[in-house]
Scaffold this motif. Structure first.
Motif, short mmCIF file in Angstrom:
data_model
loop_
_atom_site.label_atom_id
_atom_site.label_comp_id
_atom_site.label_asym_id
_atom_site.label_seq_id
_atom_site.Cartn_x
_atom_site.Cartn_y
_atom_site.Cartn_z
N HIS A 176 0.96 -1.16 -0.01
CA HIS A 176 -0.04 0.02 0.04
C HIS A 176 0.82 1.15 -0.01
N LEU A 177 1.93 1.22 -0.65
CA LEU A 177 2.82 2.49 -1.06
C LEU A 177 3.13 2.53 -2.42
N LEU A 178 3.50 3.79 -2.98
CA LEU A 178 4.06 4.16 -4.42
C LEU A 178 5.14 5.25 -4.09
N PRO A 179 6.23 4.34 -4.03
CA PRO A 179 7.35 5.00 -3.80
C PRO A 179 7.76 6.13 -4.74
N ASN A 180 8.02 7.27 -3.93
CA ASN A 180 8.21 8.49 -4.57
C ASN A 180 9.41 8.55 -5.59
N PRO A 181 10.61 7.66 -5.30
CA PRO A 181 11.71 7.89 -6.54
C PRO A 181 11.00 7.04 -7.87
N LEU A 182 10.11 5.98 -7.71
CA LEU A 182 9.50 5.36 -8.86
C LEU A 182 8.51 6.42 -9.56
N VAL A 183 7.64 6.80 -8.94
CA VAL A 183 7.00 7.71 -9.28
C VAL A 183 7.65 8.93 -10.18
N LEU A 184 8.33 9.69 -9.47
CA LEU A 184 9.19 10.71 -10.03
C LEU A 184 9.79 10.27 -11.25
N THR A 185 10.60 9.14 -11.34
CA THR A 185 11.14 8.88 -12.45
C THR A 185 10.24 8.84 -13.51
N VAL A 212 -7.15 17.18 -10.00
CA VAL A 212 -8.45 16.58 -9.85
C VAL A 212 -8.33 15.56 -8.53
N PHE A 213 -7.12 14.56 -8.56
CA PHE A 213 -6.89 13.77 -7.38
C PHE A 213 -6.66 14.34 -6.34
N LEU A 214 -6.01 15.61 -6.28
CA LEU A 214 -5.66 16.27 -5.21
C LEU A 214 -6.84 16.66 -4.41
N ASN A 222 -9.78 9.69 3.51
CA ASN A 222 -9.57 7.94 3.67
C ASN A 222 -10.09 7.53 2.29
N GLY A 223 -10.19 8.13 1.23
CA GLY A 223 -10.61 7.34 0.18
C GLY A 223 -9.31 7.20 -0.93
N ILE A 224 -8.71 8.37 -0.98
CA ILE A 224 -7.43 8.41 -2.07
C ILE A 224 -6.25 8.85 -1.25
N GLY A 225 -5.09 7.94 -1.34
CA GLY A 225 -3.88 8.34 -0.74
C GLY A 225 -3.20 9.40 -1.34
N MET A 226 -2.20 9.98 -1.02
CA MET A 226 -1.41 11.02 -1.60
C MET A 226 -0.41 10.11 -2.67
N GLY A 227 0.00 9.13 -2.25
CA GLY A 227 0.70 8.32 -3.47
C GLY A 227 -0.19 8.36 -4.58
N ASP A 228 -1.34 8.00 -4.86
CA ASP A 228 -2.44 8.00 -5.73
C ASP A 228 -2.41 9.40 -6.48
N VAL A 229 -2.22 10.41 -5.70
CA VAL A 229 -2.38 11.93 -6.11
C VAL A 229 -1.20 12.25 -6.87
N LYS A 230 -0.04 11.83 -6.46
CA LYS A 230 1.27 11.83 -7.07
C LYS A 230 1.51 11.02 -8.39
N LEU A 231 0.67 9.78 -8.33
CA LEU A 231 0.98 9.00 -9.48
C LEU A 231 -0.14 9.50 -10.48
N ALA A 232 -1.09 10.30 -10.37
CA ALA A 232 -1.94 10.81 -11.35
C ALA A 232 -1.11 11.63 -12.46
N ALA A 233 -0.12 12.25 -11.76
CA ALA A 233 0.53 13.15 -12.61
C ALA A 233 1.25 12.57 -13.82
N PRO A 234 2.06 11.35 -13.66
CA PRO A 234 2.34 10.74 -14.73
C PRO A 234 1.40 9.98 -15.59
N VAL A 235 0.33 9.54 -15.08
CA VAL A 235 -0.58 8.70 -15.52
C VAL A 235 -1.30 9.82 -16.55
N GLY A 236 -1.63 10.94 -16.04
CA GLY A 236 -2.18 12.33 -16.89
C GLY A 236 -1.28 12.41 -17.88
#
Length: 153
Positions: free
Chosen positions: A26-35, A70-72, A80-94
């Motif tokens: 239940h973690l999206l590592p910042n280095p991977l998302v930023l990469t 939108v995710f932010l 409790n619905g969306i974590g900040m890892g999901d918010v950060k992941l929304a940028a590269p997905v978008g």
């Protein structure tokens, strides 16, 4: 899409790793998302430069910003619905979905919620989760993005 292929291969490779980590921890590592974001932006820039398709690159940047915001907003409304890892992941997905088009950005973003809901219902029906359980949302986002990319090409 041939000049942007390296960027989308990066999305596939890192997307699988991010989904695996999110499911397990239940973690999206910042280095991977930023990469995924920075390398994707660089590779899409090179693809746009080679093909002289600057509109796609601008749409990609706008798509990353739009999905992030939108995710932010959703995370601030329902922490409790969306974590900040999901918010950060929304940028590269978008970024990747926006590169393909506005329709792909909209439907790929919405499909992530549909897949997340289906996954939640299945887990509850199989008694692997209950209504209060945390369900990793990153894999649903990434599966929707990869599915949208495959259908768009």
């Amino acid at each position: 899409m041939e000049w942007s292929l390296p960027a989308f291969l990066l999305l596939a490779v890192l997307g699988v790793q991010l989904a695996r980590i999110d499911l397990a921890h239940h973690l999206l590592p910042n280095p991977l998302v930023l990469t995924l974001l920075m390398a994707g932006l660089a590779l899409l820039f090179l693809g746009s430069f080679a093909a002289a398709q600057w509109a796609e690159l601008l749409r990609a940047a706008a798509g990353g910003a739009i999905l992030f915001v939108v995710f932010l907003i959703l995370a601030l409304i329902s922490p409790n619905g969306i974590g900040m890892g999901d918010v950060k992941l929304a940028a590269p997905v978008g970024l990747y979905l926006g590169y393909l088009g506005w329709g792909q950005l909209f439907y790929g973003g919405a499909l992530g919620f549909v897949l997340g809901g289906i996954l939640s219902v299945v887990l509850i029906r199989l008694k692997h989760a209950n209504l209060r359980s945390e369900v990793a949302f990153g894999p649903s986002m990434l599966a929707a993005a990869l599915g949208t990319v495959l259908l768009a090409s």
